[in-house]
Structures are given as structure tokens and as C-alpha cells.
Write a protein that holds these residues in place. Sequence first.
Motif, short mmCIF file in Angstrom:
data_model
loop_
_atom_site.label_atom_id
_atom_site.label_comp_id
_atom_site.label_asym_id
_atom_site.label_seq_id
_atom_site.Cartn_x
_atom_site.Cartn_y
_atom_site.Cartn_z
N VAL A 84 66.28 29.75 42.07
CA VAL A 84 66.89 28.67 41.29
C VAL A 84 67.66 29.22 40.10
N ASN A 85 67.03 30.12 39.32
CA ASN A 85 67.69 30.53 38.06
C ASN A 85 68.45 31.86 38.18
N GLY A 86 68.21 32.63 39.24
CA GLY A 86 68.95 33.87 39.43
C GLY A 86 68.62 34.97 38.44
N ASP A 87 67.51 34.82 37.71
CA ASP A 87 67.16 35.80 36.67
C ASP A 87 66.35 36.95 37.28
N SER A 88 67.04 37.93 37.83
CA SER A 88 66.37 39.06 38.47
C SER A 88 65.74 40.00 37.43
N THR A 89 66.31 40.05 36.24
CA THR A 89 65.76 40.93 35.20
C THR A 89 64.34 40.54 34.85
N TRP A 90 64.12 39.25 34.60
CA TRP A 90 62.77 38.79 34.27
C TRP A 90 61.82 39.02 35.43
N LEU A 91 62.27 38.70 36.64
CA LEU A 91 61.42 38.82 37.81
C LEU A 91 60.98 40.26 38.05
N LEU A 92 61.93 41.19 37.99
CA LEU A 92 61.60 42.59 38.27
C LEU A 92 60.79 43.21 37.14
N ASN A 93 60.92 42.67 35.95
CA ASN A 93 60.06 43.12 34.85
C ASN A 93 58.60 42.79 35.15
N MET A 94 58.37 41.70 35.86
CA MET A 94 57.01 41.28 36.21
C MET A 94 56.50 41.93 37.49
N LEU A 95 57.35 42.63 38.21
CA LEU A 95 56.98 43.16 39.52
C LEU A 95 55.73 44.05 39.48
N PRO A 96 55.58 44.97 38.52
CA PRO A 96 54.34 45.77 38.50
C PRO A 96 53.08 44.91 38.37
N ASP A 97 53.17 43.83 37.61
CA ASP A 97 52.02 42.92 37.48
C ASP A 97 51.70 42.28 38.83
N PHE A 98 52.75 41.91 39.58
CA PHE A 98 52.54 41.27 40.87
C PHE A 98 51.96 42.24 41.89
N GLU A 99 52.42 43.50 41.85
CA GLU A 99 51.88 44.51 42.77
C GLU A 99 50.39 44.70 42.52
N THR A 100 50.01 44.79 41.26
CA THR A 100 48.60 44.94 40.89
C THR A 100 47.80 43.72 41.33
N ASP A 101 48.39 42.56 41.14
CA ASP A 101 47.72 41.31 41.49
C ASP A 101 47.46 41.24 43.00
N TYR A 102 48.45 41.61 43.80
CA TYR A 102 48.30 41.56 45.26
C TYR A 102 47.20 42.53 45.72
N ALA A 103 47.22 43.72 45.16
CA ALA A 103 46.21 44.71 45.53
C ALA A 103 44.80 44.23 45.16
N ARG A 104 44.71 43.52 44.06
CA ARG A 104 43.40 42.99 43.65
C ARG A 104 42.91 41.94 44.65
N TRP A 105 43.79 41.06 45.12
CA TRP A 105 43.41 40.09 46.14
C TRP A 105 42.95 40.81 47.41
N GLU A 106 43.64 41.87 47.77
CA GLU A 106 43.25 42.62 48.97
C GLU A 106 41.84 43.19 48.83
N SER A 107 41.53 43.70 47.66
CA SER A 107 40.22 44.31 47.46
C SER A 107 39.12 43.25 47.39
N GLU A 108 39.45 42.07 46.92
CA GLU A 108 38.44 41.02 46.72
C GLU A 108 38.19 40.17 47.97
N LYS A 109 39.23 39.90 48.75
CA LYS A 109 39.11 38.86 49.78
C LYS A 109 39.49 39.29 51.19
N ARG A 110 40.07 40.47 51.36
CA ARG A 110 40.55 40.85 52.69
C ARG A 110 39.41 41.44 53.51
N MET A 111 39.33 40.98 54.76
CA MET A 111 38.29 41.45 55.67
C MET A 111 38.86 42.49 56.64
N PRO A 112 38.01 43.25 57.32
CA PRO A 112 38.50 44.29 58.25
C PRO A 112 39.42 43.76 59.35
#
Length: 514
Positions: A173-201
Motif C-alpha cells: 500500500v505505502n511502498g515504503d521499502s526502507t522502513w520494511l527492510l529496516n525491520m527485516l532482521p527483527d522478522f527473521e528472528t521472529d520467524y526462527a523463534r516460532w519455528e523453535s517454539e511450535k514446529r513439529m518434526p
Amino acid sequence: MIKKLGLLFGIVLCISSAIAQKSTKSSAVLKADDFRHYVDYFNKMEDENIVQAIPNAQAWDWMKVNIPLFECPQQNFEEMWYFRWWTLRKHIKQTPVGYAFTEFLVPRNYADKYNLISSALGHHIYEARWLRDPKYLNEDMHVWYRGNDGKPMNKLHTFSSWNIYALYNRYLVNGDSTWLLNMLPDFETDYARWESEKRMPNGLYWQTDVKDGMEETISGGRKEKNYRPTINSYMYGNAIALANMEKMKGDKAKADLYTAKADTLKKMIQQLLWNPSDTFFETRKQADTLANVREEIGFIPWYFNLPDAGYEAAWKKVKEEKTFCAPFGITTADRSDPRFRKHGCCSCEWDGAVWPYATAQTMTAMANLMNNYTQSVVDDSVYFRLMETYVESQYRRGRPYVGEYLDETHGYWLKDDQERSRYYNHSTFNDLMITGLAGLRPRNDNKIEVNPLIPENKWNWFCFDNIPYHGKLVTIIWDKDGSKYKKGKGLSVWVNGKKAVSAEHLQKVIGNLE
């Protein structure tokens, strides 16, 4: 205190208003003050007992600067549009680390700092992405991901989340890639945390009902760990979003990694959560048997455009009165199931009553189905009827109201007079109006795509005006005979006051943003 807050906000608003008026003056079709009467009425409906960042006295000034305008010949649609923006504004809270959106106005003992709850963050993102001032949503995300001494809030993972996917769609919607990519490391960490907490074999994710924000379902329980269409679809969507962000960043290896994660999840969801006898996506127990009950969460995979072609038969159920289509909304479970609404009442049951949280997910998923799939199961008359029911359900004692959940047959709000339920910020409505009914489909290129999901014989005219999109302002007009707005007959889409594309009928159109 309220007077001081209003004065301080007024000073900030004057500056913002001057900027906004300068940028919108030439493109506006509708006059904002023609709709002020709605806010005057909403303000008089209540005793303003809870005040956050923007008090009622400043509500219209804030809305005039921040929201798109809308008018149509069906008054309840128009009233609900302004009511939902008015209520969203109530939930903006100034915290010591930035603005944030609350879910309940009243304090909850299971909330994080500042009375924040993560359950409906995806909805908050989808709805607030259409505000002209990005600071409220930008700061809200900074609070959640960095507001705890630079770390995420302690209770970010209390509930399942599609935040990453929602924020990528906010970027569309807003096209603000600068803000989004600034948050990317936070999102990568967040996804990995979900994998460790909830993902099954087996590759699927588990969740309890209550941590999905959906207590007392037919398929599970508050403490029962199951493979649910919810969290698994969310994680698929989050992986797709991360793959797109990595492509934007230029990291092919990571993009391929997240694409592979999404592909694996898609395969597992279609293989293990699809019940061919019910033709529906369903919860699978950890005992490796399907729950054998159709629940509204079975529509969620289409929220993320997850299913391949061939699963569209599930949507037959959304228009059947015996399954999901009730007088006051889409039920959270199959009405024909003998366990329907057998958990009792008024303790947040998801065994059949209508929840706006789920309605918003289903309507978003249906718009995706109608735009991104070749199918003949549902059409714009079905979409419009369900949106009309959604509007009609959001009243209580003749006044606009949005609460937690309601009776599917009589429309009674099941928390009724409880203060906690009033103005419950747990769903979207205006995003559905923009992306579904008006049909503005966000894209990552320099095109503008509009595909209204309104039967041509319903309204002779409507206008969505000053919609912020890719740094520009968009106006969508339907004027069947050209007499209402004097800008030509039919459908027309305008970008910064210049016509981008038009058509004689309500249909899909694609034009250039420039």
C-alpha cells in the motif's frame, strides 16, 4: 488532563492538517465536512469514560486528516465506515516508547506492558495501513518488536501471528521499502523463534485454541495442542512475505530458503489438513486424525493465497444456511454439526457464534479467491450479501457497535453490557471495504488495479476518495449514469486528480499510477 491532551494533540494536528490539505486539495471529490455529522453523533452516543491519545473532542479533526472518505446510497454502510475509523482512533495509545494500538480499552490482566495484546495485530496492520499518517503503525510495530529495551515485548508470542505477512501487504500500500527492510532482521528472528517454539518434526505447527485467540472450539480445547489451519497458514504467509523481502534486499539465498519453507508448508497443509470427505481444511489432532468438523478457520488458507487450484469446493459452505451462513453472520463452526454451540455461553466460545475476528479473515480470504483464482463457486452477489450482513450485525439497540462476538440467529452481542467488549479492536472492516467492495488490490509495481465486488444493480453510485496508495491519493468512482459526480458514466479510477483508467461497467480495471 483531558483538556491538556486535547490542546497538545490540537497543536500537532494543525501542523499535520496543513500538510495534508496542501497535498489533497486538488484531488478531493468529496467534502470532508459533509460527513462530520457521523462523528458528532458517535460522540453523543457515549459517556467517554476512557480516553487515550486522541479524545472524542479531537476525533473529527484527526479523521479529517488521516482517513479516506466514502459515500454511497446505503446509509448503514456509510455510517459503519466512519464508526469503525472513529473506534480505531480510540485504541491509539501513547506509550513511553511510541504510539501503539490496544485491543481492549479496559485493562486486561493477561496483557503486556501498556495493556497491549498481540492476538489481533494482523488485523490492526491491515486496517491502519490506510491511514495517511504512517507514524501510528510504524511506532506500534517498533513498540512490539523493539519496545522492551530494544527487544520484542515479552508477550509478542502469546498468540499466533501473521504480522510479517500483514506488514509486507502494508508495504504494497505505502511502498515504503526502507522502513520494511529496516525491520527485516527483527522478522527473521521472529520467524526462527516460532519455528523453535511450535514446529513439529512432520513440518506442521501446533497451537492451542486459546493461543490462536479462539477459545472453546469443537476441534480442540484451551490446552489441547493440535495442527490447526490457522497457525500453519500464518507461517506459510510469513515465509512468503520474508521471501519477497529478501528478494527486495537482493539476498537470493535467503529468498530461496523462505520460499522452500513456504513450499513445504503448502504441501503439508494440503496433504494433512484437507479432509476430502468434508471437502474442507480442518484441524488435525496430534494423534494424527482429523477433527472431522468444518470450522470457519478452514477458509483461512485463502487469506494467504495458499491452496492450489482444486480446493474451491470448500467455499460452497459459506453460502449455505445449514453450514455457515446464518442470519447475523458467518458462524465459526458448521451449524449442522451436533456439537454446534454446545459449550454454553458467554465465556468466549468459538463453537459456532459469530466473531468479527473470524469474519474479517473469511471476507479477506474470499476476496482473494475471487481475484486470484478461476472459480464459479462464489460471486459478487455472495460477497456483497455477506458484507451487508456484517454491517447489519454491528449494531446494538439501534446504534453502531462492535464487540467481541454475537448470537448467529438473533444478533445479540454475547458480552452485552460488559465494558470490556465495547469498541473491541479485534477485526477489520474498512480494509474489506477498500480491498473487497471497492476492489483496490495492492500491488508491488507501478500499476493500479481495481475490481469492485459489488453487483451492478445494487448501487447507482459510490465514491472512495483520498485513499493513500504508493505515495499518491486514489479516488474510485462508480456513477452509473454520470449524473452524481459529473465525471463520466461508469467506473473511473483517479490518481492525484487525474483519471488513470475507466470502464462502462463494474469490472476489473488496471491503469498506470503515473
